[in-house]
Design a protein around this motif. Structure first.
Motif, PDB file in Angstrom:
ATOM      1  N   ASP A  10       0.644  -1.059  -0.023  1.00  0.00           N
ATOM      2  CA  ASP A  10       0.006  -0.011  -0.060  1.00  0.00           C
ATOM      3  C   ASP A  10       0.980   1.271  -0.029  1.00  0.00           C
ATOM      4  OD1 ASP A  10      -2.380   1.442  -0.014  1.00  0.00           O
ATOM      5  OD2 ASP A  10      -2.755   1.458   1.952  1.00  0.00           O
ATOM      6  N   HIS A  12       0.239   5.855   0.452  1.00  0.00           N
ATOM      7  CA  HIS A  12      -0.430   6.800   0.732  1.00  0.00           C
ATOM      8  C   HIS A  12       0.345   8.080   0.431  1.00  0.00           C
ATOM      9  CE1 HIS A  12      -4.612   5.318   2.269  1.00  0.00           C
ATOM     10  NE2 HIS A  12      -3.943   4.212   2.098  1.00  0.00           N
ATOM     11  N   HIS A  44      -3.206  -1.601   5.952  1.00  0.00           N
ATOM     12  CA  HIS A  44      -3.918  -1.944   4.728  1.00  0.00           C
ATOM     13  C   HIS A  44      -3.135  -2.942   3.970  1.00  0.00           C
ATOM     14  CE1 HIS A  44      -5.912   2.480   4.614  1.00  0.00           C
ATOM     15  NE2 HIS A  44      -6.132   1.638   5.851  1.00  0.00           N
TER      16      HIS A  44
HETATM   17 MG    MG Z   1      -4.468   2.175   1.867  1.00  0.00          MG
END
Ligand code: MG
Length: 160
Positions: A10, A12, A44
């Motif tokens: 993941d 971000h 995540h």
């Molecule tokens: Mg995420």
């Protein structure tokens, strides 16, 4: 019984904020992940790794933005995914994680993140490993514009 491997990643964006969530903890700094949820890339990626080992798709299938509360603690996603695992008679053998973050440096946090991840997963800390890496100033992570994580998990499934 069968061993099943799962892999999740993941990333971000980071923006001005009041701390970066990683493994269910808030790392104090003047930045935060941009997300609907708390933006915890490690949790995540962990959910995606667990879903991968279970053969159940990805986090977007299970937690579309329409079903995530603003700022929600991402540990719910992990706990619910672990319940899916338990329903299959599954147990986590081990979890190995990498966090990519330029700053703050996570050396003093790695052990705390590992222990909290183990607590969320209801595992012994010895079954969880957390590594932290910078990007040597390269790319979006190196520029402090993003945080990323990769997680590998091994499950032992009763019905695998
Ligand atoms: Mg995420």
């Amino acid at each position: 019984m069968a061993l099943r491997i799962g892999w999740g990643t993941d990333i971000h964006c980071l923006a001005d904020g009041e701390g970066i969530r990683l493994g269910g903890l808030t790392i104090p700094c003047p930045r935060a992940s941009v997300a609907v949820s708390d933006g915890d890339v490690l949790l995540h990626a962990l959910v995606d790794a667990l879903l991968g080992a279970l053969g159940l798709g990805d986090i977007g299938d299970h937690y579309p933005e329409s079903r995530v509360a603003p700022g929600e603690d991402s540990s719910r996603f992990v706990r619910e995914t672990m319940a899916l695992c338990a329903a299959r008679g599954g147990v986590v053998v081990n979890v190995d994680c990498i966090i990519n973050l330029e700053r703050p440096r996570l050396g003093e946090w790695k052990g705390k993140i590992r222990d909290n991840l183990a607590a969320i997963l209801e595992l012994d800390s010895g079954c969880v490993n957390v590594k932290a890496k910078t990007a040597e100033g390269l790319g979006a992570i190196g520029a402090g514009e993003a945080v990323a994580a990769q997680v590998a998990v091994m499950l032992l499934l009763a019905d695998g």
